[in-house]
Write a protein that holds these residues in place. Structure first.
Motif, PDB file in Angstrom:
ATOM      1  N   UNK A 148       0.825  -1.207   0.000  1.00 29.27           N
ATOM      2  CA  UNK A 148       0.000   0.000   0.000  1.00 29.27           C
ATOM      3  C   UNK A 148       0.862   1.260   0.000  1.00 29.27           C
ATOM      4  N   UNK A 149       1.881   1.285   0.825  1.00 27.76           N
ATOM      5  CA  UNK A 149       2.762   2.461   0.873  1.00 27.76           C
ATOM      6  C   UNK A 149       3.448   2.690  -0.470  1.00 27.76           C
ATOM      7  N   UNK A 150       3.963   1.632  -1.064  1.00 24.02           N
ATOM      8  CA  UNK A 150       4.669   1.796  -2.341  1.00 24.02           C
ATOM      9  C   UNK A 150       3.704   2.195  -3.457  1.00 24.02           C
ATOM     10  N   UNK A 151       2.520   1.610  -3.472  1.00 24.32           N
ATOM     11  CA  UNK A 151       1.548   1.906  -4.524  1.00 24.32           C
ATOM     12  C   UNK A 151       0.948   3.301  -4.403  1.00 24.32           C
ATOM     13  N   UNK A 152       0.740   3.757  -3.165  1.00 22.28           N
ATOM     14  CA  UNK A 152       0.003   4.999  -2.955  1.00 22.28           C
ATOM     15  C   UNK A 152       0.878   6.207  -2.620  1.00 22.28           C
ATOM     16  N   UNK A 153       2.182   6.009  -2.522  1.00 20.71           N
ATOM     17  CA  UNK A 153       3.067   7.149  -2.240  1.00 20.71           C
ATOM     18  C   UNK A 153       4.221   7.252  -3.233  1.00 20.71           C
ATOM     19  N   UNK A 154       4.520   6.175  -3.964  1.00 21.69           N
ATOM     20  CA  UNK A 154       5.620   6.232  -4.921  1.00 21.69           C
ATOM     21  C   UNK A 154       6.989   6.283  -4.281  1.00 21.69           C
ATOM     22  N   UNK A 155       7.115   5.838  -3.039  1.00 26.38           N
ATOM     23  CA  UNK A 155       8.411   5.864  -2.369  1.00 26.38           C
ATOM     24  C   UNK A 155       9.414   4.949  -3.070  1.00 26.38           C
ATOM     25  N   UNK A 156      10.659   5.347  -3.071  1.00 24.93           N
ATOM     26  CA  UNK A 156      11.737   4.429  -3.447  1.00 24.93           C
ATOM     27  C   UNK A 156      11.890   3.425  -2.304  1.00 24.93           C
ATOM     28  N   UNK A 157      12.414   2.250  -2.620  1.00 26.13           N
ATOM     29  CA  UNK A 157      12.493   1.211  -1.597  1.00 26.13           C
ATOM     30  C   UNK A 157      13.392   1.645  -0.437  1.00 26.13           C
ATOM     31  N   UNK A 158      14.476   2.369  -0.729  1.00 21.19           N
ATOM     32  CA  UNK A 158      15.350   2.839   0.352  1.00 21.19           C
ATOM     33  C   UNK A 158      14.635   3.849   1.234  1.00 21.19           C
ATOM     34  N   UNK A 159      13.766   4.664   0.630  1.00 23.82           N
ATOM     35  CA  UNK A 159      13.003   5.646   1.396  1.00 23.82           C
ATOM     36  C   UNK A 159      11.987   4.949   2.293  1.00 23.82           C
ATOM     37  N   UNK A 160      11.386   3.880   1.792  1.00 21.97           N
ATOM     38  CA  UNK A 160      10.454   3.098   2.605  1.00 21.97           C
ATOM     39  C   UNK A 160      11.166   2.504   3.811  1.00 21.97           C
ATOM     40  N   UNK A 161      12.348   1.937   3.570  1.00 25.46           N
ATOM     41  CA  UNK A 161      13.096   1.296   4.653  1.00 25.46           C
ATOM     42  C   UNK A 161      13.558   2.307   5.705  1.00 25.46           C
ATOM     43  N   UNK A 162      13.778   3.544   5.303  1.00 20.68           N
ATOM     44  CA  UNK A 162      14.255   4.579   6.231  1.00 20.68           C
ATOM     45  C   UNK A 162      13.115   5.275   6.973  1.00 20.68           C
ATOM     46  N   UNK A 163      11.875   4.994   6.580  1.00 22.15           N
ATOM     47  CA  UNK A 163      10.725   5.695   7.138  1.00 22.15           C
ATOM     48  C   UNK A 163      10.481   5.292   8.591  1.00 22.15           C
ATOM     49  N   UNK A 164      10.310   6.278   9.458  1.00 19.89           N
ATOM     50  CA  UNK A 164       9.934   6.018  10.847  1.00 19.89           C
ATOM     51  C   UNK A 164       8.526   6.552  11.084  1.00 19.89           C
ATOM     52  N   UNK A 165       7.898   6.080  12.157  1.00 20.76           N
ATOM     53  CA  UNK A 165       6.531   6.532  12.443  1.00 20.76           C
ATOM     54  C   UNK A 165       6.479   8.036  12.684  1.00 20.76           C
ATOM     55  N   UNK A 166       7.583   8.587  13.180  1.00 23.88           N
ATOM     56  CA  UNK A 166       7.618  10.027  13.410  1.00 23.88           C
ATOM     57  C   UNK A 166       7.594  10.846  12.129  1.00 23.88           C
ATOM     58  N   UNK A 167       7.812  10.197  10.989  1.00 22.52           N
ATOM     59  CA  UNK A 167       7.744  10.889   9.696  1.00 22.52           C
ATOM     60  C   UNK A 167       6.307  11.015   9.200  1.00 22.52           C
ATOM     61  N   UNK A 168       5.358  10.442   9.944  1.00 24.47           N
ATOM     62  CA  UNK A 168       3.967  10.409   9.495  1.00 24.47           C
ATOM     63  C   UNK A 168       3.084  11.348  10.311  1.00 24.47           C
ATOM     64  N   UNK A 228      -6.747   9.535  16.321  1.00 24.09           N
ATOM     65  CA  UNK A 228      -6.197  10.187  17.515  1.00 24.09           C
ATOM     66  C   UNK A 228      -5.347   9.203  18.321  1.00 24.09           C
ATOM     67  N   UNK A 229      -5.820   7.977  18.427  1.00 25.60           N
ATOM     68  CA  UNK A 229      -5.059   6.944  19.141  1.00 25.60           C
ATOM     69  C   UNK A 229      -3.729   6.687  18.455  1.00 25.60           C
ATOM     70  N   UNK A 230      -3.755   6.583  17.128  1.00 27.14           N
ATOM     71  CA  UNK A 230      -2.530   6.313  16.377  1.00 27.14           C
ATOM     72  C   UNK A 230      -1.539   7.447  16.524  1.00 27.14           C
ATOM     73  N   UNK A 231      -2.001   8.685  16.437  1.00 27.72           N
ATOM     74  CA  UNK A 231      -1.080   9.818  16.540  1.00 27.72           C
ATOM     75  C   UNK A 231      -0.485   9.917  17.943  1.00 27.72           C
ATOM     76  N   UNK A 232      -1.261   9.561  18.958  1.00 28.34           N
ATOM     77  CA  UNK A 232      -0.711   9.552  20.309  1.00 28.34           C
ATOM     78  C   UNK A 232       0.391   8.519  20.449  1.00 28.34           C
ATOM     79  N   UNK A 233       0.172   7.350  19.847  1.00 23.18           N
ATOM     80  CA  UNK A 233       1.194   6.296  19.878  1.00 23.18           C
ATOM     81  C   UNK A 233       2.424   6.709  19.072  1.00 23.18           C
ATOM     82  N   UNK A 234       2.213   7.356  17.939  1.00 22.07           N
ATOM     83  CA  UNK A 234       3.335   7.804  17.098  1.00 22.07           C
ATOM     84  C   UNK A 234       4.244   8.764  17.860  1.00 22.07           C
ATOM     85  N   UNK A 235       3.647   9.642  18.652  1.00 14.63           N
ATOM     86  CA  UNK A 235       4.459  10.583  19.424  1.00 14.63           C
ATOM     87  C   UNK A 235       5.391   9.868  20.392  1.00 14.63           C
ATOM     88  N   UNK A 236       4.971   8.719  20.881  1.00 22.32           N
ATOM     89  CA  UNK A 236       5.802   7.952  21.807  1.00 22.32           C
ATOM     90  C   UNK A 236       6.792   7.039  21.079  1.00 22.32           C
TER      91      UNK A 236
END
Length: 330
Positions: A148-168, A228-236
Motif C-alpha cells: 500500500x505504501x509503495x503503490x500509494x506514495x511512490x516511495x523508493x524502496x530505500x526511502x520506505x526502509x528509512x521511514x519512521x513513524x515520526x515521519x507520518x 487520535x489513538x494512532x497519533x498519540x502512539x506515534x508521538x511515543x
C-alpha cells in the motif's frame, strides 16, 4: 586551489561526502564506476596522468561512446548510471575546491527506443489483485502495509526502509509522510490517501496493543478516535521504523523485494515483473493518467529534473502492443 590530485586519491573524501545522502550500495557502485573510469583513462591516455586537473568534457564523451561500443551491449540504464556517477563526482570536485568547473555537467545521457517508452506499470486490476494477495498471506498486515505504501506514495524502496513513524502525520480525513533524505538529499512531503492511512492503522494494530479493548471487527475500522489513538502512539514511538525487521531495526531493501515477489506470485502477476520500483512507476503513471501536471508529479516523486518525470508521458510498451493488436481486428 590544488588541481593535480590523482583521481583515485579523491575517492575516500568523495565517499564521505556522499554518505549523508546516499546508501552504502550506491556509494560502493559509484566507487566501482570511478575506478573503471580511471582504468580506461590510463589505458587510453598512458602518457597523461589520471588527475583531477587533466579531465575535460571530451573525456566524458569519449568514455560514454566507449561504453556504448562494448560487447555484449550494455543497457542504456547501465551506461546512464555510470554517467550520473561521473557527474556527481565532478560536482563534488567543485564543492571541494579541486576544480572551478564540473567537466561532466553537460554530459548527455544515452537514449534508445526503450527509453522513449514509459516504464512498465501495473493495471488497476493487477493492483487490486496484488493488494488482495497481500491481505491473505502469513504476515498480511505487514505485506499490505508495504504494498500500500509503495503503490500509494511512490516511495523508493530505500526511502520506505528509512521511514519512521515520526515521519507520518495521520488523521481521519488527511495525512502525509515526510521523506527526510530522498535521492540526492532532497526532502519532500507526500500526501497519504484514505487507503494507505487505513492500512497503516491495521499494521499498527497488528503489532501493538493499541485497540485490544475493542471488538475484533471494530479494531480495523478507521475513525477519528482511531486516528487520535494512532497519533498519540506515534508521538511515543516516533523513531520506530514503520516497516521493521523481526529484530526491531529497519527492513532491508532486499527483504522488501522478497515480500513483493511473494505477493506478486500469489496474485499470479507474471508481466510485468513486479518490483518495488514498478510500484513507484505505477503511482507516477496513475498521476499522469489522471491529469496531474508534471511539476506536481516531479515534486511527489522527488525528481530534480522534469525531463526525468516526462518519461511517464510516453506510451508504455503495453499501450503500444494494445494499439497494434487492434490492427489485427480490422
Amino acid at each position: 586551489m590544488a588541481l593535480d590530485y590523482p583521481i583515485t586519491d579523491t575517492l575516500a573524501a568523495f565517499d564521505a561526502w556522499l554518505e549523508p545522502t546516499h546508501g552504502a550500495a550506491t556509494r560502493r557502485l559509484y566507487r566501482q564506476i570511478l575506478g573503471r573510469f580511471v582504468t580506461w583513462l590510463q589505458a587510453t591516455h598512458p602518457d597523461s596522468p589520471a588527475t583531477v586537473a587533466n579531465l575535460s568534457s571530451r573525456d566524458g564523451a569519449r568514455y560514454r561512446e566507449w561504453l556504448r561500443a562494448q560487447q555484449p551491449t550494455k543497457k542504456p540504464a547501465t551506461i546512464n548510471t555510470a554517467l550520473a556517477a561521473l557527474d556527481t563526482w565532478g560536482g563534488w570536485t567543485v564543492v571541494a575546491g579541486l576544480r572551478a568547473d564540473n567537466p561532466f555537467t553537460t554530459l548527455g545521457r544515452v537514449r534508445d527506443v526503450d527509453t522513449e517508452r514509459a516504464p512498465k506499470a501495473l493495471s488497476p486490476t493487477q493492483q487490486d489483485a496484488l493488494l488482495k494477495a497481500a491481505g491473505h498471506g502469513r504476515h498480511a498486515a505487514r505485506a499490505t502495509g508495504i504494498v500500500s505504501l509503495l503503490l500509494h506514495t511512490g516511495l523508493r524502496v530505500a526511502e520506505l526502509c528509512a521511514l519512521t513513524w515520526g515521519d507520518l502525520v495521520v488523521g481521519e480525513r488527511s495525512g502525509q509522510l515526510r521523506v527526510r533524505a530522498g535521492k540526492g538529499g532532497v526532502a519532500r512531503t507526500v500526501p497519504l490517501n484514505i487507503e494507505v492511512r487505513r492500512d497503516l492503522w491495521r499494521w499498527a494494530v497488528a503489532q501493538t496493543a493499541l485497540a485490544d479493548d475493542e471488538a475484533p471487527d471494530a479494531r480495523l475500522w478507521w475513525t477519528a478516535a482511531h486516528a487520535q489513538t494512532l497519533m498519540g502512539w506515534i508521538q511515543q514511538e516516533s523513531m520506530r521504523p514503520v516497516i521493521g525487521s523481526q529484530k526491531g531495526g529497519p527492513l532491508r531493501p532486499r527483504a522488501v523485494q522478497t515480500v513483493i515477489t511473494t505477493v506478486a506470485y500469489h496474485a499470479k502477476i507474471t508481466e510485468p515483473l513486479v518490483t518495488p520500483h514498478v510500484l513507484r512507476h505505477t503511482y507516477a503513471t496513475q498521476l499522469v493518467t489522471n491529469g496531474a501536471p508534471l511539476t506536481v508529479v516531479a515534486t511527489l516523486l522527488g525528481h530534480q529534473r522534469l525531463s526525468t518525470t516526462a518519461i511517464y508521458t510516453k506510451p508504455s510498451s503495453q499501450e503500444l502492443a494494445r494499439w497494434t493488436d487492434t490492427l489485427a481486428l480490422d
